[in-house]
Design an enzyme around this catalytic site. Structure first.
Site, short mmCIF file in Angstrom:
data_model
loop_
_atom_site.label_atom_id
_atom_site.label_comp_id
_atom_site.label_asym_id
_atom_site.label_seq_id
_atom_site.Cartn_x
_atom_site.Cartn_y
_atom_site.Cartn_z
N GLU A 241 7.42 3.32 -4.27
CA GLU A 241 6.82 2.14 -4.87
C GLU A 241 5.58 1.70 -4.11
O GLU A 241 5.49 1.90 -2.90
CB GLU A 241 7.83 0.97 -4.84
CG GLU A 241 8.78 0.94 -6.02
CD GLU A 241 8.15 0.31 -7.26
OE1 GLU A 241 6.91 0.26 -7.37
OE2 GLU A 241 8.91 -0.12 -8.13
N ASP A 242 4.64 1.07 -4.82
CA ASP A 242 3.49 0.47 -4.12
C ASP A 242 3.91 -0.82 -3.43
O ASP A 242 3.57 -1.07 -2.28
CB ASP A 242 2.32 0.24 -5.09
CG ASP A 242 2.69 -0.56 -6.34
OD1 ASP A 242 3.90 -0.86 -6.55
OD2 ASP A 242 1.78 -0.89 -7.12
N ASP B 96 8.21 -6.73 -4.82
CA ASP B 96 7.84 -8.15 -4.80
C ASP B 96 9.07 -8.99 -5.15
O ASP B 96 9.89 -9.30 -4.29
CB ASP B 96 6.67 -8.34 -5.78
CG ASP B 96 6.08 -9.73 -5.74
OD1 ASP B 96 6.09 -10.34 -4.67
OD2 ASP B 96 5.59 -10.20 -6.78
N GLY C 164 0.46 2.45 -9.75
CA GLY C 164 0.23 1.90 -8.41
C GLY C 164 0.64 2.78 -7.24
O GLY C 164 0.00 2.77 -6.20
N VAL D 61 -2.59 -8.87 -3.15
CA VAL D 61 -3.36 -7.84 -2.44
C VAL D 61 -3.79 -6.71 -3.37
O VAL D 61 -3.18 -6.48 -4.42
CB VAL D 61 -2.56 -7.24 -1.26
CG1 VAL D 61 -2.24 -8.30 -0.22
CG2 VAL D 61 -1.28 -6.56 -1.75
#
Ligand code: IMP
Ligand code: MG
Length: 179
Positions: free
Chosen positions: A102-103, A106, A47, A156
């Site tokens: 990091e992408d 969360d 990612g 997303v």
């Protein structure tokens, strides 16, 4: 997955230009903070690849890069918080200034696990830089030093983020329709 079953894009959250502009700003902060030090960017496959390369090109000081891959089972699966390294770094990070790229952060489980694991290898410093931060879904607290965008609690895709391995190559970040 055949094209007929691809979910549709609902709306664009951040355009290519907005992302480029924001990456420039964050890269300037990083260049300033790490001037004169040995900065290594560590990308989490797959990612963060798009973000890491865009970020690296805007950073004005010398950087090294390395990658690791993880298998994670996030809050959206049956085994929340279970993370393991599937492909390790090529090189040591001892005495280096490490920025984990990091992408998205969360729940925070992945970032916390990686921070703990990398901290055990003797870096000079260790911090997180994330493209997206969804603080509303945080379960474990992790320090996020650099972030491009805070996002709402919607799934997303784009700019590296996938839905079933698809959509990573979108230049923008979008919310998809999920049934
Ligand atoms: P964590 O919950 O903070 O451990 O996040 C783990 C991983 O979940 C991220 O690195 C992404 O691969 C994935 N993820 C979380 N939210 C999204 C999303 O909205 N789109 C795509 N991937 C996501
Ligand atoms: Mg993913």
């Amino acid at each position: 997955m055949s094209e007929a079953h691809l979910p549709e894009i609902e709306r664009v959250l951040f355009t290519e230009e907005q992302i480029r502009q924001r990456i420039r700003e964050v890269a300037a902060e990083i260049s300033e903070k790490y001037r004169g030090r040995d900065l290594k960017l560590i990308g989490v496959l797959k990612g963060s690849v798009f973000f890491l390369t865009a970020l690296a090109r805007e950073i004005a000081i010398p950087v090294k890069i390395d990658f690791l891959a993880i298998s994670s089972f996030s809050s959206r699966t049956a085994a929340p918080g279970l993370v393991r390294i599937a492909k390790d770094l090529d090189d040591s990070i001892e005495s280096e200034d490490v920025l984990l790229v990091e992408d998205i952060v969360d729940t925070g489980f992945t970032a916390r696990y990686l921070l703990q694991t990398l901290a055990g290898r003797g870096p000079n410093s260790l911090a997180i830089c994330t493209l997206l931060d969804r603080t509303a879904s945080r379960i474990v607290q992790v320090p996020v030093e650099f972030r491009c965008f805070e996002i709402p609690d919607r799934f997303v895709v784009g700019f590296g983020l996938d839905y079933r391995q698809l959509f990573r190559n979108l230049g923008y970040i979008a919310v998809i329709k999920q049934n």
